[in-house]
Design a protein around this motif. Structure first.
Motif: not given
Length: 268
Positions: A103-110
């Motif tokens: 299950r997807d719980v987090a996503r971030t882009t730097a």
């Protein structure tokens, strides 16, 4: 003389081109370890011990599995170089849930060479592990760190292996009275566990695993139990012989969002 002059000009041009090439190529010739160190330095100082951390050159197919931790988890991500990197985190359910789909719980882009980015998610104690997938555009190096609001990180495996029953030191085969309890999350309202089931004079033995404080109410009787990962038994006295059965409530308060486990025994 003309041949010597041409040779001298060619030699000077070669030297100039070589020097120019060294100057222009120097940023790309830095060792990877130095570039990774720059990416790590972009991360803010850690407020607590890191539960998970990793760094390296951005490539294809970064896919790693880490233990799951309880509490509110904070991810910091940074990169240096060109382009950007995206970190996706998914949670693998525990076997007893009957599901195997992550299950997807987090996503971030730097954005590389810019400020680090942050994202938060809850460490569900009913998941077995975390999967990290990272992809980027352009040559770059990355670094990320995960911390928990529990302070020292507590893995789901450690959380589940805490021996709450052992804190009561009850003799096998003896009269253990009866007990209530279970998992409880921090909240502003108490949870209801029904009325006291038996008349008599009791030792109320309570224990709690976690980081906060459990307030136990049995009618007018109140007791505060400090929770810890090495739970200790707390005893008090209670009598009920006549009248309406006292009702049992429990409320858990904690700076962490990690749930607690608790139990109370009414020992005759």
């Amino acid at each position: 003389m003309r041949v010597r002059l041409i040779s001298l000009v060619v030699f000077v041009l070669v030297l100039a081109a070589t020097a120019l090439g060294v100057v222009l190529g120097r940023p790309h010739d830095e060792p990877v370890s130095e570039a990774v160190a720059v990416a790590r330095d972009l991360l803010p100082p850690a407020a607590s011990v890191a539960a998970i951390e990793d760094s390296g050159a951005v490539g294809t197919g970064y896919h790693r599995t880490f233990p799951q931790y309880v509490g509110e988890l904070t991810v910091w991500l940074a990169c240096t170089g060109e382009g950007q990197v995206t970190l996706a985190v998914s949670a693998v359910p525990a076997a007893e849930t009957g599901s195997v789909k992550p299950r997807d719980v987090a996503r971030t882009t730097a954005i590389c060479a810019a400020e680090p980015v942050r994202t938060d998610f809850f460490g569900d104690p009913f998941t077995a592990s975390l999967v990290f997938d990272l992809a980027g555009t352009g040559p770059a190096e990355f670094a990320f760190r995960v911390t928990s609001d529990t302070g020292d990180p507590v893995s789901v495996q450690d959380y589940q292996q805490v021996d709450l029953h052992g804190a009561f030191h009850l003799d096998d085969g003896g009269d253990e009275g009866y007990s209530v309890g279970g998992a409880i999350g921090p909240g502003s309202e108490p949870d209801y566990y029904g009325p006291l089931q038996e008349h008599g004079d009791f030792t109320v033995a309570a224990a709690c695993t976690g980081l906060g404080t459990l307030e136990l109410r049995v009618g007018d009787h109140r007791e505060q139990v400090r929770c810890s990962w090495k739970p200790q038994r707390h005893d008090s006295k209670l009598s009920w012989h006549t009248g309406k059965a006292p009702e049992i409530y429990a409320q858990y308060t904690s700076a962490s969002k990690a749930p607690a486990n608790w139990a109370v025994y009414f020992l005759p």
